[in-house]
Design a protein around this motif. Structure first.
Motif, PDB file in Angstrom:
ATOM      1  N   ASP A   8      43.843 -22.733 -56.024  1.00  0.00           N
ATOM      2  CA  ASP A   8      42.899 -23.471 -55.078  1.00  0.00           C
ATOM      3  C   ASP A   8      42.260 -22.822 -54.004  1.00  0.00           C
ATOM      4  O   ASP A   8      41.551 -23.373 -52.784  1.00  0.00           O
ATOM      5  CB  ASP A   8      43.730 -24.963 -54.363  1.00  0.00           C
ATOM      6  CG  ASP A   8      44.981 -24.302 -53.575  1.00  0.00           C
ATOM      7  OD1 ASP A   8      45.136 -23.146 -53.300  1.00  0.00           O
ATOM      8  OD2 ASP A   8      45.667 -25.221 -52.877  1.00  0.00           O
ATOM      9  N   HIS A  10      43.640 -21.545 -51.394  1.00  0.00           N
ATOM     10  CA  HIS A  10      44.678 -21.472 -49.876  1.00  0.00           C
ATOM     11  C   HIS A  10      45.651 -20.415 -50.066  1.00  0.00           C
ATOM     12  O   HIS A  10      46.127 -20.110 -51.060  1.00  0.00           O
ATOM     13  CB  HIS A  10      45.154 -22.963 -49.672  1.00  0.00           C
ATOM     14  CG  HIS A  10      44.454 -23.960 -49.717  1.00  0.00           C
ATOM     15  ND1 HIS A  10      43.524 -24.020 -48.476  1.00  0.00           N
ATOM     16  CD2 HIS A  10      44.372 -25.111 -50.298  1.00  0.00           C
ATOM     17  CE1 HIS A  10      42.650 -25.071 -48.554  1.00  0.00           C
ATOM     18  NE2 HIS A  10      43.072 -25.790 -49.749  1.00  0.00           N
ATOM     19  N   TYR A  12      49.449 -18.907 -48.729  1.00  0.00           N
ATOM     20  CA  TYR A  12      50.717 -19.504 -47.984  1.00  0.00           C
ATOM     21  C   TYR A  12      51.923 -18.249 -48.071  1.00  0.00           C
ATOM     22  O   TYR A  12      51.782 -17.455 -49.050  1.00  0.00           O
ATOM     23  CB  TYR A  12      51.336 -20.733 -48.919  1.00  0.00           C
ATOM     24  CG  TYR A  12      50.459 -21.829 -49.170  1.00  0.00           C
ATOM     25  CD1 TYR A  12      50.082 -22.570 -47.989  1.00  0.00           C
ATOM     26  CD2 TYR A  12      49.793 -21.847 -50.435  1.00  0.00           C
ATOM     27  CE1 TYR A  12      49.190 -23.741 -48.252  1.00  0.00           C
ATOM     28  CE2 TYR A  12      48.998 -23.004 -50.677  1.00  0.00           C
ATOM     29  CZ  TYR A  12      48.599 -23.634 -49.531  1.00  0.00           C
ATOM     30  OH  TYR A  12      47.769 -24.953 -50.059  1.00  0.00           O
ATOM     31  N   LEU A  21      54.705 -26.595 -47.622  1.00  0.00           N
ATOM     32  CA  LEU A  21      53.542 -26.780 -47.168  1.00  0.00           C
ATOM     33  C   LEU A  21      52.400 -26.666 -48.508  1.00  0.00           C
ATOM     34  O   LEU A  21      51.667 -27.521 -48.442  1.00  0.00           O
ATOM     35  CB  LEU A  21      52.913 -25.937 -45.909  1.00  0.00           C
ATOM     36  CG  LEU A  21      53.745 -26.075 -44.663  1.00  0.00           C
ATOM     37  CD1 LEU A  21      53.356 -24.851 -43.493  1.00  0.00           C
ATOM     38  CD2 LEU A  21      53.564 -27.491 -44.065  1.00  0.00           C
ATOM     39  N   ALA A  22      52.701 -25.769 -49.004  1.00  0.00           N
ATOM     40  CA  ALA A  22      51.951 -25.542 -50.353  1.00  0.00           C
ATOM     41  C   ALA A  22      52.113 -26.647 -51.286  1.00  0.00           C
ATOM     42  O   ALA A  22      50.913 -27.320 -51.985  1.00  0.00           O
ATOM     43  CB  ALA A  22      52.081 -24.180 -51.108  1.00  0.00           C
ATOM     44  N   ASP A  25      50.403 -29.819 -49.828  1.00  0.00           N
ATOM     45  CA  ASP A  25      48.920 -29.594 -49.577  1.00  0.00           C
ATOM     46  C   ASP A  25      48.493 -29.866 -51.290  1.00  0.00           C
ATOM     47  O   ASP A  25      47.561 -30.568 -51.447  1.00  0.00           O
ATOM     48  CB  ASP A  25      48.463 -28.091 -49.571  1.00  0.00           C
ATOM     49  CG  ASP A  25      46.791 -28.098 -49.212  1.00  0.00           C
ATOM     50  OD1 ASP A  25      46.368 -28.736 -48.529  1.00  0.00           O
ATOM     51  OD2 ASP A  25      46.211 -27.252 -49.654  1.00  0.00           O
ATOM     52  N   ALA A  28      48.371 -33.357 -51.750  1.00  0.00           N
ATOM     53  CA  ALA A  28      47.229 -34.078 -51.100  1.00  0.00           C
ATOM     54  C   ALA A  28      45.929 -33.909 -51.959  1.00  0.00           C
ATOM     55  O   ALA A  28      45.229 -35.144 -51.917  1.00  0.00           O
ATOM     56  CB  ALA A  28      47.076 -33.636 -49.897  1.00  0.00           C
ATOM     57  N   GLU A  29      45.787 -32.710 -52.547  1.00  0.00           N
ATOM     58  CA  GLU A  29      44.759 -32.777 -53.296  1.00  0.00           C
ATOM     59  C   GLU A  29      44.650 -33.749 -54.526  1.00  0.00           C
ATOM     60  O   GLU A  29      43.377 -34.031 -55.049  1.00  0.00           O
ATOM     61  CB  GLU A  29      44.443 -31.062 -53.576  1.00  0.00           C
ATOM     62  CG  GLU A  29      44.137 -30.272 -52.440  1.00  0.00           C
ATOM     63  CD  GLU A  29      43.967 -28.735 -52.805  1.00  0.00           C
ATOM     64  OE1 GLU A  29      44.132 -28.456 -54.009  1.00  0.00           O
ATOM     65  OE2 GLU A  29      43.601 -28.170 -51.848  1.00  0.00           O
ATOM     66  N   GLN A 262      38.080 -34.773 -47.610  1.00  0.00           N
ATOM     67  CA  GLN A 262      38.006 -33.694 -48.807  1.00  0.00           C
ATOM     68  C   GLN A 262      37.131 -34.382 -49.887  1.00  0.00           C
ATOM     69  O   GLN A 262      37.818 -35.388 -50.445  1.00  0.00           O
ATOM     70  CB  GLN A 262      39.439 -33.635 -49.345  1.00  0.00           C
ATOM     71  CG  GLN A 262      40.462 -32.851 -48.332  1.00  0.00           C
ATOM     72  CD  GLN A 262      41.787 -32.294 -48.674  1.00  0.00           C
ATOM     73  OE1 GLN A 262      42.254 -32.980 -49.734  1.00  0.00           O
ATOM     74  NE2 GLN A 262      42.223 -31.429 -48.279  1.00  0.00           N
TER      75      GLN A 262
END
Length: 305
Positions: A8, A10, A12, A21-22, A25, A28-29, A262
């Motif tokens: 994606d 990002h 980390y 956190l990854a 995320d 969430a996506e 998003q």
């Protein structure tokens, strides 16, 4: 500290917190779709045991919900609480004003912010052009969604059903000689706005004025309002309308992203979990002979299209 960079884009850290956190995320996506352990491990390049441990910890803290039936995960109430707190801390006008100032510095024209309120929009902020002859708006003034780029940008961002509902209850009253008064023509204009990412007006709401505008969305996807550049019509050549339109559309996308929006991504095919892999393998084996025999004819069909 070493970092991982998944598909994606990002980045980390490889610390436990960075990995957690990854995972958050990624969920969430993919929301509202649920995701299995194998998908998390593959997408983030993590050992499956590590991905499973992180998901269990997040589930214990209610950041993630686990479905016993599907053996998949999605974001939970803990993530929702944090997200809502972040949204409350966002000052939409402060976020947008930074981008408006950059637009005015880059173009020399007035930048404005409009907020949607039901079936009207309201000017809530502006950054004035440094030119002696310039456009300015009356903050707090209300305008319909039918005329002008700021209005059309909002209208075009709404679903077709809402647009149709609005047009059914509102007459297209001309404000100037350039105002669109045909429903068919307005629909065509809205389709063009969607295709190019910004709306254009040349004297539609106010004679002698030109503007370009793009819609701003909140994290929920709801249309907040629109961002625009406006000025005397004689300073907005066709070339500059396109150039300024791209600038405004890009600024509106950045503002929307900072507000948490998003855009919906094309969902990736879900990886079969372990229980499904054997069935998939059997189906692939059963099809292999047929696929080989049909491949040459399929190539001919494709080449003829």
């Amino acid at each position: 500290m070493p970092v991982i960079e998944p598909a994606d884009g990002h980045r980390y850290t490889t610390s436990g917190l960075g990995r957690a956190l990854a995972v958050i995320d990624l969920l969430a996506e993919r929301s509202p779709d649920m995701v299995g352990v194998s998908t998390v491990a593959r997408e983030l390049d993590l050992p499956k045991a590590v991905a499973h441990r992180i998901l269990k910890e997040l589930t214990a803290n209610q950041f993630v919900t686990f479905d016993e039936g599907t053996r998949r995960y999605r974001l939970g109430s803990g993530a929702l609480a944090v997200g809502l707190a972040a949204l409350r801390a966002i000052d939409v006008q402060a976020v947008t004003n930074r981008h408006m100032r950059r637009l005015t510095e880059a173009t020399g024209e007035t930048a404005t912010l409009s907020m949607r309120q039901g079936w009207v929009r309201v000017y809530t902020d502006q950054v004035l052009s440094p030119h002696e002859i310039r456009m300015s708006v009356t903050l707090g003034s209300r305008h319909s969604l039918l005329a002008g780029s700021s209005s059309k940008a909002i209208l075009a961002a709404l679903p077709d059903a809402e647009v149709a509902e609005y047009l059914a209850g509102h007459e297209l009253v001309p404000l100037t000689a350039a105002t669109i008064t045909s429903v068919e023509q307005l629909w065509a204009d809205l389709r063009q706005v969607r295709e190019q990412g910004y709306a254009v007006s040349q004297g539609e709401r106010q004679a002698g004025a030109a503007s370009v505008a793009a819609a701003i969305r909140l994290a929920s996807g709801e249309v907040y309002g629109s961002l625009s550049l406006c000025g005397p019509q004689n300073r907005f050549s066709p070339r500059l309308l396109a150039e300024y339109g791209d600038l405004v559309a890009d600024a509106a996308r950045q503002v929307s992203a900072e507000l948490g929006y998003q855009p919906a991504a094309t969902p990736a095919p879900a990886e079969p979990e372990q229980g499904d892999r054997r069935r998939v393998a059997r189906r692939q084996a059963a099809r292999s002979t047929t696929d080989q025999s049909e491949s040459s004819s399929a190539e001919v069909v494709v080449s003829q299209k």
